[in-house]
Design an enzyme around this catalytic site. Sequence first.
Site, PDB file in Angstrom:
ATOM      1  N   SER A  34      46.091  52.034 -37.304  1.00  0.00           N
ATOM      2  CA  SER A  34      46.753  52.584 -38.484  1.00  0.00           C
ATOM      3  C   SER A  34      46.280  51.872 -39.754  1.00  0.00           C
ATOM      4  CB  SER A  34      48.272  52.503 -38.293  1.00  0.00           C
ATOM      5  OG  SER A  34      48.942  53.261 -39.275  1.00  0.00           O
ATOM      6  N   ASP A  48      48.854  63.812 -35.283  1.00  0.00           N
ATOM      7  CA  ASP A  48      48.924  62.689 -36.221  1.00  0.00           C
ATOM      8  C   ASP A  48      48.471  63.181 -37.590  1.00  0.00           C
ATOM      9  OD1 ASP A  48      48.739  60.311 -37.622  1.00  0.00           O
ATOM     10  OD2 ASP A  48      47.158  59.445 -36.391  1.00  0.00           O
ATOM     11  N   HIS A  54      50.970  59.641 -33.867  1.00  0.00           N
ATOM     12  CA  HIS A  54      50.796  58.384 -34.585  1.00  0.00           C
ATOM     13  C   HIS A  54      51.868  57.367 -34.171  1.00  0.00           C
ATOM     14  CE1 HIS A  54      48.867  56.106 -37.792  1.00  0.00           C
ATOM     15  NE2 HIS A  54      50.045  55.541 -37.944  1.00  0.00           N
TER      16      HIS A  54
END
Length: 397
Positions: A183, A337, A367
Amino acid sequence: ISPVIIPALVLGGVFYNFFNSDMPSGIDQPLKLRFFHSLLIATLIAGKILEKLGICSDLSLLRIVLDGIPPRRDSKLLIKDLKVDEVPLRIYQPKWPPTGKRRGILYFHGGAGTFGSIRAFERICCYIAKKCNSVVVSVGYRLAPEHPYPGQYFDCLNATLYFMRNLEEYHVDPALIIISGDSCGANFATVICQILLNRRDLPKVRAQVLLYPGLQGLDFHLPSYQQNASVPLLFRKLVIYFCFRYLNKEPSVLEDVLQNCHVPESMKRNCKKWISADIIPDEFKIRGYIPQKSTSYKPEVHEAIKEILTITFSPLLAEDSIICQLPESYIVTCEFDVLRDDGLLYKKRLEDNGVQVTWYHSESGFHGNLAFFGYGIFSFLSAKKIMHNTVNYINSL
């Protein structure tokens, strides 16, 4: 305040989000995901209420909850804690004697630069250290807004420089240094790799490992942002909200940023060759994507959040002269995501510039699924597959 009001507000918010979130067909274990998403929303709402009451900041509660349960210390690993320039590091080394020099892997955790910790990602780092017979350095960069942006990049850079200058101590092969993250941690890894290109006094990075990276703040109308706008755990609005929190700014123009009103017309034109829905393969547009009309630029919105258009925040905007020098790359994207297309666009930029890319696409992933890795029945199969594929890639180097 009545003791009934706070729980009622939290439950009301949870139910509202429960019925307004989207669980598309094919997503990994939707009932389990709904449960965890409800906990996340309850934490965010409770945090806001406690902040209003002056008890603690909303981020404090979020950090406590997302830190998770610390795992038992792994008997097969030597785990060492230290600080470098006030930045906590945790170094994982296999206890068995090395047959030769090991790989050295730096890991920058996710969490929008405002939450997440070494502890929260310990299971991932232990797994990589054991399965790859490698030395893993988990970097506890200091969090915003208490430690202002762009301090997180400097913390990650200082940790990287320390490790690269002390490879002998950890029996690491200087030709096998890998910089990784998930991320926003993958964003940090990308930027660090770009910065290190000019450092002739240090070993060259062997590879960058980027797990569902967030790499640009220019276009929030990409197909993945539209298709997954209400898919847990990361809603489209939450991306912008945490951008504001990361930069320690009030989210007063959040809706305008969602409509890309913060981007000057000249920048949209110049960057369209790198960031555009037109570049995304058609196979990723079949799930209900509708092209959006261009929106008008608003200078006051740009001024409020111009930092997200810098190369530091958006390394996808780096020039080709930088991109072409980058090391071999491994990129993970998840179908469900909002950040999926950031990874797809960076993959194309790297390949167009002659950089070798290994890509793994999680067809059922969402995600943040790696945050549950190693929790037994509470983990997700998509996260296990991502980690299995990732260690296979690292072991191939």
